[in-house]
Design a protein around this motif. Structure first.
Motif, PDB file in Angstrom:
ATOM      1  N   ALA A 231      47.522  48.505  37.069  1.00 17.16           N
ATOM      2  CA  ALA A 231      48.603  48.306  37.652  1.00 17.16           C
ATOM      3  C   ALA A 231      47.185  46.936  37.530  1.00 17.16           C
ATOM      4  O   ALA A 231      47.342  45.343  36.908  1.00 17.16           O
ATOM      5  N   THR A 232      46.596  46.412  38.462  1.00 15.46           N
ATOM      6  CA  THR A 232      45.874  45.496  38.943  1.00 15.46           C
ATOM      7  C   THR A 232      45.174  45.613  37.429  1.00 15.46           C
ATOM      8  O   THR A 232      44.576  44.565  37.072  1.00 15.46           O
ATOM      9  N   LEU A 234      44.499  46.774  34.662  1.00 18.05           N
ATOM     10  CA  LEU A 234      45.197  45.950  33.474  1.00 18.05           C
ATOM     11  C   LEU A 234      45.456  44.375  33.660  1.00 18.05           C
ATOM     12  O   LEU A 234      45.357  43.755  32.422  1.00 18.05           O
ATOM     13  N   PHE A 235      46.592  44.252  34.447  1.00 20.23           N
ATOM     14  CA  PHE A 235      46.559  42.644  34.865  1.00 20.23           C
ATOM     15  C   PHE A 235      45.733  41.716  34.900  1.00 20.23           C
ATOM     16  O   PHE A 235      45.972  40.648  33.401  1.00 20.23           O
ATOM     17  N   TRP A 236      44.005  42.613  35.077  1.00 20.81           N
ATOM     18  CA  TRP A 236      43.476  41.430  35.092  1.00 20.81           C
ATOM     19  C   TRP A 236      43.112  41.275  34.000  1.00 20.81           C
ATOM     20  O   TRP A 236      42.324  40.491  33.214  1.00 20.81           O
ATOM     21  N   ILE A 238      43.749  42.218  30.693  1.00 20.21           N
ATOM     22  CA  ILE A 238      44.646  41.576  29.544  1.00 20.21           C
ATOM     23  C   ILE A 238      45.011  40.275  30.210  1.00 20.21           C
ATOM     24  O   ILE A 238      44.595  39.213  29.602  1.00 20.21           O
TER      25      ILE A 238
END
Lengths: 258, 599
Positions: A231-232, A234-236, A238
């Motif tokens: 999650a972290t 992908l957040f970063w 994207i």
């Protein structure tokens, strides 16, 4: 004692129910003749031991099997079901929430619930734990007039069981029931009829039940860390890409605007 | 939808909630047994099935949070808040439902202090606890934005929450992933209970993927409902996107489920024509593959009807999977049937009804629906939950609600009085084996004789002086593999009562041939013998009986006495002479063989 156990010789049982009587008296389960309605195999929260009939009509003891790796113990979220140092599966009602997962998990369908109480507890055989600590035999073993039951160390009883089978091969089936089922149980049976009916919906397999859920639970650290990292990450990633895209759009736009 | 209909729907929800409150009181006063249909054979029932449903529908919360925050798809923000609220209400319903389901709900804190990390239930307890807290934090900005909380203190909290939202979202995703899958893992340990078509070692993965699909589709249905109710706030373009994406998690779920069943060789069971197999096929084909097909067609997906139909089908399929697994297709330990009781059903439905009312309350008062039109009613104070319209006078609302409450109580209380209260004496039928009566099939012909065991025990104890010797009369174990003496050893004669005085045994125990004089004063015949009572003091002859007791009645009389006495009595009492006729039990053409009509 490493693993307390009881050997049941089904061929000797006359179905006199004296063991049930003794169990009821020893554990103060109320009137022995009181048979609550919520039962069809004889077990209930007031009856931790029952003599059932096999499909062939033999009398067979039904009670907690005290599995060596017990499904109920692994299922209980609060350690209300636990194994004593003697290998007896015990119950602590001060911890129990009453979720009844132990009842659902038991592959023999043994634990029963005090349905008619506003403060219900789970009922099942505790192998007369308190009597054992006083140096006495379990009440059922002490009472049985036919020497159906033998109490002792599990490995000793296994040896006795195999010896009896070897001595009277025409009398017994060549299996000690409970030697391997559900990872092995402390209640061992030798019999002239198949005891598969004691298992829930057919014979109980040999694999220890707690492993079924542990196979999943042991993945917990990996799954939680993996999800968090993913999650972290992908957040970063994207986020950066979108920023880059935005910046590019701006640089593309700037000359036009000029 | 006009105001009248809204009022009626709200009244209906309130009525369910009131009824559930009454049922809840019953459940806590009389216990689980009388307050629900649960029993030893089915310790988990409707409440667990509903709980699984609540959590599946709550799956939209973490999915949308991931979409907006992790994937930076900001355009989905308008429906994020309602997704979080759905999750909050779903998990809230789970917790409330748990309080009814637990036998000792005041021990609910136990997982915090008594750790048992081998239990799936333990992990679930912690995940629910933490995730519910996360959801409260994620949702609280919506509440704190209300003018009611304009004090600086709340604004500081609000600011802090906005800062902390990303870690919260990630924590929420991790906890949801663990929890959704753990709910499936709960059933891994009971392959003996779960129906083979629903059991799978991959249950955690099935639950996780299907929860994403169910959560997304719940948002679609919610969008339609919100539009119907508030005439705004639907965001069809966003819902259509959800419809376009849902085949991914749903397809993965179906693929995993089918391939597991296929690999383990269970799949042919889906074609055996049982109701379980039909339910299974409906779940897979009608509620799985069909909506995927529908959503794949752009025209269908972009039509309101097409999207809504697909969403409802998918939700129905996943709820059916949860409920079949945990209730409908669950197998029982003994033959005892399970059917949910009235109180149980009311509680099960009362919780989501309350959740809907809370949803409406939030939607009416807070900036929840995410459209730009400010909520005109969200002024200085929150409208109380029990009000259904701004312009209805308070006394009318009060009258309506109290009327509903009275109605609910009046309806439920009589049902409570009929609840089966456990009665220790109400057990006329004895078990097949056991205490008072043993069922004996001496000839192994399937015809069973009821053997009055206790009666024999008591009589023999009285006659022989001790309980041990009474037992030993029949259970003496002097023969190899002896179990119990057959009836005919005492009841030797079929037609005549017979003395079971054992002369040889007495002779031997008294000293053999020299012992005759112990009993026989003169001739060595029966008439000259001393009566039993001379030695056995407890043995007294009943009136009309020989002094040479104990006599065993004839085999025929013994058998007849089990039934006939009562039959004759009842024949007179009920004026039904046919009850006492021989032909009631014996068919005439087989008069020499005991042929009963009884089971």
């Amino acid at each position: 004692m490493k693993q307390a156990a009881i050997l049941v010789d089904v061929t000797r049982c006359t179905g006199c129910n004296k063991c049930v009587d003794a169990c009821v008296n020893a554990n103060q389960l109320g009137d022995p003749k009181h048979i609550p309605q919520q039962e069809s195999d004889g077990l209930s929260v007031h009856r931790w031991l029952a003599i059932t009939e096999s499909p062939e009509g033999s009398f067979v003891r039904k009670s907690c099997r005290h599995c060596l790796s017990a499904a109920c113990v692994s299922a209980c979220p609060v350690e209300a079901m636990y194994r004593s140092p003697e290998g007896i599966v015990l119950y602590d009602q001060d911890k129990c929430m009453g979720c009844r997962y132990c009842m659902m998990a038991c592959p023999f369908g043994i634990p029963r619930y005090e349905w008619d109480s506003a403060m219900p507890v789970v009922g099942k055989c505790f192998l007369c734990n308190e009597r054992l600590s006083e140096g006495k035999l379990p009440a059922c073993v002490e009472t049985c007039p036919e020497q159906v039951l033998t109490f002792g160390e599990r490995s000793d009883l296994l040896a006795i069981a195999h010896e009896r089978i070897a001595k009277f091969p025409q009398k017994y089936l060549p299996t000690v029931f409970g030697e391997f089922e559900a990872g092995g149980t402390a209640l061992l049976y030798i019999s002239d009829v198949s005891l598969d009916f004691l298992g829930f919906n057919g014979a109980t397999g040999d694999e220890p039940y707690p492993e079924l859920t542990w196979n999943w639970l042991e993945k917990f650290p990996v799954v939680s860390l993996g999800t968090a990292t993913l999650a972290t990450g992908l957040f970063w990633i994207i986020g950066r890409r979108m920023q880059a895209k935005l910046a590019q759009q701006q640089t593309n736009q700037t000359p036009e605007e000029k | 939808m006009n105001n009248m209909l809204r009022t009626w729907i709200k009244d209906g929800l309130w009525a369910i909630v009131f009824a559930a409150v009454v049922a809840a009181v019953i459940r806590f006063v009389v216990g689980l047994g009388a307050g629900s249909g649960l029993n030893d054979a089915t310790p988990w029932g409707m409440w667990i099935a509903f709980k699984l449903g609540f959590v599946a529908l709550a799956g939209g919360g973490f999915t949308l949070a991931a979409v907006v925050y992790i994937f930076h798809l900001e355009r989905f923000r308008p429906i994020l808040r309602r997704a979080i609220l759905m999750a909050l209400l779903g998990y809230g319903s789970f917790i409330v439902s748990l309080i009814f389901d637990l036998g000792l709900p005041w021990h609910i804190y136990m997982p915090i202090i008594s750790w048992q990390h081998h239990s799936v239930m333990f992990e679930i307890a912690w995940c629910v606890m933490l995730y519910f807290s996360v959801l409260v934090l994620e949702f609280s900005p919506v509440i704190l934005e209300h003018p009611l909380f304009k004090h600086k203190f709340f604004q500081v909290i609000l600011h802090g929450l906005h800062k902390a939202i990303l870690p919260l979202v990630i924590l929420g995703i991790v906890l949801s992933t663990l929890h959704q899958s753990s709910l499936g893992a709960l059933f891994l340990i009971m392959p003996h209970r779960v129906h083979p078509l629903w059991y799978s070692p991959w249950l955690p993965y099935l639950f996780f993927t299907s929860a994403i699909a169910a959560g997304m589709m719940a948002l679609v249905v919610e969008g339609f409902l919100v539009e119907r109710w508030f005439k705004r706030g639907m965001h069809f373009d966003l819902l259509e996107r959800l419809g376009a994406w849902v085949p991914l998690p749903l397809g993965l779920y179906l693929l995993l489920r089918l391939s597991d069943l296929f690999l383990r060789g269970v799949l042919p069971g889906a074609l055996d024509g049982s109701w379980q197999s039909i339910l299974f096929l409906t779940e897979i084909l009608v509620c799985g593959i069909l909506p995927i097909g529908l959503l794949a067609i752009k025209k269908v997906r972009e039509s309101r009807e097409g999207l809504l139909t697909s969403a409802i089908l998918i939700i129905a399929g996943i709820l059916s999977q949860r409920m079949s697994l945990s209730m409908f297709a669950m197998r029982q330990s003994t033959g005892l049937d399970y059917s949910p009781s009235l109180a149980e059903t009311l509680i099960a439905f009362g919780i989501p009804a309350a959740a809907l009312l809370i949803y409406l309350f939030f939607a009416e008062n807070l900036a929840l629906l995410g459209d730009e039109i400010p909520n005109p009613q969200a002024t200085a104070k929150l409208r109380p939950l029990w009000m259904f319209s701004q312009d209805t006078p308070g006394r009318i609302i009060f009258a309506r609600r109290s009327g509903l409450a009275t109605f609910a109580i009046a309806l439920i209380l009589p049902a409570m009085l009929n609840l089966p209260i456990s009665d220790t004496s109400a057990n006329a039928v004895q078990p097949a084996i056991g205490w008072e009566t043993l069922r004996i099939d001496g000839n192994q012909t399937g015809y069973i004789v009821d053997f009055p065991h206790v009666e024999h025990q008591e009589r023999l104890t009285e006659q022989l002086g001790s309980k041990e010797s009474a037992c030993a009369t029949c259970h003496h174990l002097n023969y190899p593999d002896d179990e119990a003496t057959s009836c005919s050893q005492c009841h030797t004669d079929y037609y005549q009562p017979i003395s079971i005085f054992n002369h040889t045994v007495h002779q031997k125990s008294l000293g053999g041939n020299v012992s005759c004089v112990e009993c026989h004063e003169t001739e060595h015949v029966r008439q000259s013998a001393a009566i039993c009572q001379d030695c056995h003091e407890t043995m007294t002859a009943q009136e009309g009986e020989s002094v040479f007791n104990p006599f065993a009645s004839s085999y025929k009389d013994a058998l007849h006495r089990r039934c006939l006495n009562c039959h004759e009595q009842k024949a007179v009492e009920l004026d039904k002479p046919e009850l006492a006729l021989c032909s009631t039990c014996h068919t005439y053409y087989e008069s020499d063989q005991l042929q009963t009509n009884l089971p």
